[in-house]
Design an enzyme around this catalytic site. Sequence first.
Site, mmCIF file in Angstrom:
data_model
loop_
_atom_site.group_PDB
_atom_site.id
_atom_site.type_symbol
_atom_site.label_atom_id
_atom_site.label_comp_id
_atom_site.label_asym_id
_atom_site.label_seq_id
_atom_site.Cartn_x
_atom_site.Cartn_y
_atom_site.Cartn_z
ATOM 1 N N ASP A 108 -19.965 -49.016 -33.575
ATOM 2 C CA ASP A 108 -20.561 -50.204 -34.184
ATOM 3 C C ASP A 108 -19.627 -51.347 -33.828
ATOM 4 O OD1 ASP A 108 -21.327 -52.315 -35.771
ATOM 5 O OD2 ASP A 108 -21.313 -51.204 -37.656
ATOM 6 N N SER A 134 -25.622 -65.782 -22.247
ATOM 7 C CA SER A 134 -27.065 -65.922 -22.062
ATOM 8 C C SER A 134 -27.351 -67.327 -21.568
ATOM 9 C CB SER A 134 -27.795 -65.696 -23.389
ATOM 10 O OG SER A 134 -29.166 -66.037 -23.294
ATOM 11 N N TYR A 151 -29.323 -66.697 -32.500
ATOM 12 C CA TYR A 151 -28.914 -66.034 -31.254
ATOM 13 C C TYR A 151 -28.290 -67.047 -30.297
ATOM 14 C CZ TYR A 151 -29.313 -63.728 -26.710
ATOM 15 O OH TYR A 151 -29.053 -63.210 -25.468
ATOM 16 N N LYS A 207 -24.386 -67.233 -28.748
ATOM 17 C CA LYS A 207 -24.032 -67.149 -27.333
ATOM 18 C C LYS A 207 -23.247 -68.375 -26.868
ATOM 19 C CE LYS A 207 -25.575 -63.055 -26.623
ATOM 20 N NZ LYS A 207 -24.626 -61.962 -26.307
#
Length: 256
Positions: A59, A139, A152, A156
């Site tokens: 994890d 990304s 998200y 990034k």
Amino acid sequence: MKKVALVTGAGQGIGKAIALRLVKDGFAVAIADYNDATAKAVASEINQAGGRAMAVKVDVSDRDQVFAAVEQARKTLGGFDVIVNNAGVAPSTPIESITPEIVDKVYNINVKGVIWGIQAAVEAFKKEGHGGKIINACSQAGHVGNPELAVYSSSKFAVRGLTQTAARDLAPLGITVNGYCPGIVKTPMWAEIDRQVSEAAGKPLGYGTAEFAKRITLGRLSEPEDVAACVSYLASPDSDYMTGQSLLIDGGMVFN
């Protein structure tokens, strides 16, 4: 002796493609994933094909687990040269829908997971008495904010900043730190993003993909192998004079 790499989130999608490519490039690879079954399946596929791989459950939001996974890889595979901090999650998050739980989950995996991976790799490189390569999943959404993906996208952007800062801090140790920035890749994670975005817009499945794909200059979605080829370069001696960079491998969605 084979060089050793550990790839997080390597049980499927981009991570699996990266692991397979690094094996092709001559690496022994630790397949690190939260899903133990998929990690073991990928490792088995590699070993049966004549490569060398091991599976390790991790994890990435848990610092101790990340350090333990890297140490297990170093001892079992006989060294440590490259870490690919690939694991990540990307829930659809329209601004007004964002909750503390979503922020914590995304940042714990996407940001803390990268920090712990960087730290664990540095420790392993020091034990081996040499430098190494740290490669982080960013990304195109870490270069340009994407609609419906606020949490998200911001995570990034954070990874891109971490990559630059770590590159400066770790250069004296002979460690390079770079990132790779995919666009829309045909993976289970993207299928889930499409489902969430399409559902939120009240549209059929595929709507989200079609909307994002309008921005791809090359006119096609990415295959995981496209991204793996970029990571292959970052893991190779050919990139030795590069550090602090986050390479866009997105088919021309973002131009810098």
